[in-house]
Design a protein around this motif. Sequence first.
Motif, short mmCIF file in Angstrom:
data_model
loop_
_atom_site.label_atom_id
_atom_site.label_comp_id
_atom_site.label_asym_id
_atom_site.label_seq_id
_atom_site.Cartn_x
_atom_site.Cartn_y
_atom_site.Cartn_z
N ARG A 47 0.82 -1.23 0.00
CA ARG A 47 0.00 0.00 0.00
C ARG A 47 0.85 1.27 0.00
NH1 ARG A 47 -5.10 -1.24 -1.65
NH2 ARG A 47 -5.83 -3.12 -0.63
N LEU A 48 2.14 1.14 -0.18
CA LEU A 48 2.98 2.35 -0.20
C LEU A 48 2.55 3.34 -1.29
CD1 LEU A 48 6.59 0.99 0.57
CD2 LEU A 48 5.18 2.45 2.05
N PRO A 49 2.16 2.84 -2.49
CA PRO A 49 1.73 3.81 -3.50
C PRO A 49 0.53 4.66 -3.04
CG PRO A 49 2.20 1.69 -4.51
CD PRO A 49 2.26 1.48 -3.02
N TYR A 50 -0.35 4.04 -2.24
CA TYR A 50 -1.49 4.80 -1.69
C TYR A 50 -0.99 5.96 -0.82
CZ TYR A 50 -5.40 5.66 1.60
OH TYR A 50 -6.37 6.25 2.39
N LEU A 51 0.04 5.67 -0.02
CA LEU A 51 0.57 6.70 0.89
C LEU A 51 1.31 7.78 0.10
CD1 LEU A 51 1.71 4.38 3.80
CD2 LEU A 51 -0.35 5.81 3.67
N ARG A 52 1.99 7.35 -0.96
CA ARG A 52 2.65 8.35 -1.82
C ARG A 52 1.58 9.25 -2.45
NH1 ARG A 52 4.29 5.67 -6.96
NH2 ARG A 52 2.03 5.67 -6.99
N ASP A 53 0.49 8.65 -2.96
CA ASP A 53 -0.55 9.46 -3.61
C ASP A 53 -1.27 10.36 -2.60
OD1 ASP A 53 0.21 8.13 -5.85
OD2 ASP A 53 -1.54 6.80 -5.93
N LEU A 54 -1.36 9.89 -1.37
CA LEU A 54 -1.97 10.74 -0.35
C LEU A 54 -1.09 11.97 -0.12
CD1 LEU A 54 -4.12 11.15 1.88
CD2 LEU A 54 -2.80 9.60 3.35
N GLY A 55 0.21 11.77 -0.23
CA GLY A 55 1.12 12.91 -0.13
C GLY A 55 1.79 13.06 1.21
N VAL A 56 2.05 11.93 1.90
CA VAL A 56 2.69 12.04 3.21
C VAL A 56 4.22 11.99 3.06
CG1 VAL A 56 0.69 10.94 4.29
CG2 VAL A 56 2.71 9.55 3.76
N ASP A 57 4.91 12.53 4.04
CA ASP A 57 6.37 12.58 4.00
C ASP A 57 7.01 11.43 4.76
OD1 ASP A 57 6.56 15.24 2.71
OD2 ASP A 57 5.44 15.82 4.49
N ALA A 58 6.27 10.85 5.71
CA ALA A 58 6.85 9.79 6.54
C ALA A 58 5.74 8.90 7.07
CB ALA A 58 7.61 10.42 7.71
N VAL A 59 6.11 7.68 7.45
CA VAL A 59 5.19 6.84 8.22
C VAL A 59 5.83 6.56 9.57
CG1 VAL A 59 3.98 5.69 6.33
CG2 VAL A 59 6.10 4.70 7.17
N TRP A 60 5.01 6.54 10.60
CA TRP A 60 5.43 6.05 11.91
C TRP A 60 4.68 4.74 12.11
CZ3 TRP A 60 2.04 8.30 16.31
CH2 TRP A 60 2.02 7.41 17.41
N ILE A 61 5.43 3.67 12.33
CA ILE A 61 4.82 2.35 12.48
C ILE A 61 4.78 1.97 13.96
CG2 ILE A 61 5.00 -0.07 11.79
CD1 ILE A 61 6.69 0.89 9.38
N ASN A 62 3.61 1.69 14.48
CA ASN A 62 3.49 1.25 15.87
C ASN A 62 4.34 -0.01 16.06
OD1 ASN A 62 0.48 2.68 15.55
ND2 ASN A 62 1.50 2.94 17.52
N PRO A 63 4.68 -0.37 17.31
CA PRO A 63 5.69 -1.43 17.54
C PRO A 63 5.46 -2.68 16.68
CG PRO A 63 5.00 -0.49 19.61
CD PRO A 63 4.12 0.14 18.55
N TRP A 64 6.54 -3.10 16.04
CA TRP A 64 6.46 -4.25 15.13
C TRP A 64 7.34 -5.39 15.65
CZ3 TRP A 64 8.99 -1.97 10.02
CH2 TRP A 64 10.24 -1.40 10.32
N TYR A 65 7.84 -5.27 16.86
CA TYR A 65 8.77 -6.25 17.40
C TYR A 65 8.04 -7.49 17.92
CZ TYR A 65 10.86 -1.64 17.75
OH TYR A 65 11.25 -0.36 17.48
N GLN A 66 8.84 -8.55 18.13
CA GLN A 66 8.27 -9.79 18.65
C GLN A 66 7.53 -9.51 19.96
OE1 GLN A 66 10.82 -13.01 20.32
NE2 GLN A 66 10.11 -14.03 18.48
N SER A 67 6.30 -9.98 20.01
CA SER A 67 5.46 -9.61 21.14
C SER A 67 4.26 -10.53 21.25
CB SER A 67 4.94 -8.17 20.91
OG SER A 67 3.88 -7.88 21.78
N PRO A 68 3.84 -10.87 22.47
CA PRO A 68 2.59 -11.62 22.63
C PRO A 68 1.36 -10.75 22.38
CG PRO A 68 3.96 -11.69 24.64
CD PRO A 68 4.54 -10.65 23.75
#
Length: 546
Positions: A47-68
């Motif tokens: 979905r990166l092309p969607y974000l490019r078309d939306l016109g954002v400069d950055a994404v912040w991703i909530n924690p993606w680490y190993q986790s229960p």
Amino acid sequence: MSEATDPTSAGTDVPWWRRGVVYQVYIRSFADGDGDGTGDIEGLRSRLPYLRDLGVDAVWINPWYQSPLADGGYDVTDYRVIEPRYGNVEQAERLIAEANGLGIKVIADLVPNHSSDQHVWFQEAIAAAPGDPARSRYHIRDGRGPDGAEPPTDWASVFGGPAWTRLDDGQWYLHLFAPEQPDLNWDHPEVRDEFHAVLRFWLDRGIDGFRIDVAHGLVKDPTFPDLGAETQQILGSPRKANHAHWDRDGVHEIVRGWREILDGYDDRMMVAEAWVAPNRLSLYLRPDEYHQSFNFSFLESPWDAEQFGTVITEGAAAAAEVGSTSTWVLSNHDVMRETTRYGLPNDTNWRTWPVTGPVDALDVDLGRRRARAAALLFLGLPGSAYIYQGEELGLPEAWDLPAEVLDDPVWERSGHTQKGRDGCRVPLPWTADGPSLGFGDGKPWLPQPIGWSDLAAEVQADDAASSLSLYRMALALRRRWAAADEELEVLDLGADVVAYRRGSGMTCVVNMGDEPIDLPEHTEILLRSDPAGDGRLAPDDAVWLR
Ligand code: NOJ
């Protein structure tokens, strides 16, 4: 970063984060690439092309680490491993490279205040005997009273209930959040060293920045005093100076160590989630500490012109004082979505409303109208803007999720008085059809409400009057009119109106009153929150003029 997506393309030489638009990805609910019902890195990458078309400069991703996932991933087992449900480190590296190739920076979420109770350190700690050094990476202490049966202090967990849980051998461990999130002891050199190594691990893999979770936590008063009657809340600044576990002076030395590491790399940033009194915030933004700190005043403000006006003036002034810019935030993964929040009467406590009602207090159309106006209000301001996934679709809160699907620890720990935060974390609708509206092939981990087909991104993309189209137009115009400089003049157009002029010559006007108002003098209307609006500015509408 390509010129088309560079907010600094006006010829100024400012770092990207100062004026950038950051899109928050709650990865569990963004897009599911492998059909297991949970969002993941491959889904996001697609979905990166969607974000490019939306016109954002950055994404912040909530924690993606190993986790229960006892608290949606804010309970980390291994900070160098990606949670297998989300993917792996190679996929993360590819995501960062591809996003960067599209002009999008990637910010990771670092969780230093606590780990998961499944972290190897905590497992070692509880397997060891009281007094063993393996216990000292956490706060594990004897209790009070006969047989130590009372917790060491009266501290409360932010999610409800006591902040201490008793181990089988009688000692107690501290968790300011859920019991599955034991607080780390930041006086321990191994804890400090480990986080330095973790920062380097991700910086070496190309990460552009970090959002630091509970940045005002970390350090505890070594005398462990009682707090008295003060209650906890998930979001809110401590009301006490020299608080026993929030905003202690010792955090700054830790942050300076992190900053030194970041400064060894090109162009990286850190943004603090610091819930502190306004007069303490500037301390976090000293030149050798954070680049930015979230300004949460916007999302705490009810629909009221005077309060929004104050938030804007104070937010801009506080950031300017320390040479930073403000971060404007209308919503995130911890609060009720604004489309619903603004549809409730101002005096409603939206945290308890989904349980206590009354249901008919909600005016859905009004909320939607105000959310569109609020978008123009916050996207026109100087500084950076954080958009929470689905905000651009005008998604409402799924406030009536049935109890049996609720996953947020807040539901249980509040004794069912608050449903918690699942209602803003429902998987996104991408297409009008399909079992999970294009989120993925599997059953989504939270059900999507009936009626969300109409809100799907693909449906909105073809509708010039949609919320998505409004956001796209606003972000495109923002580059020229709002991100080209940092000047701000707040205008007085009446008690019920929020208005400001920017250095570019753009004026933003929002009518929060009950009567239509005249537009100030202008040569062109750049954008209106109500595409059908013409002539005067109706209640709950906003406009960008020049
Ligand atoms: C703040 C995060 O935004 C929230 O989602 C989380 O529950 C707490 N920190 C604890 O990590």
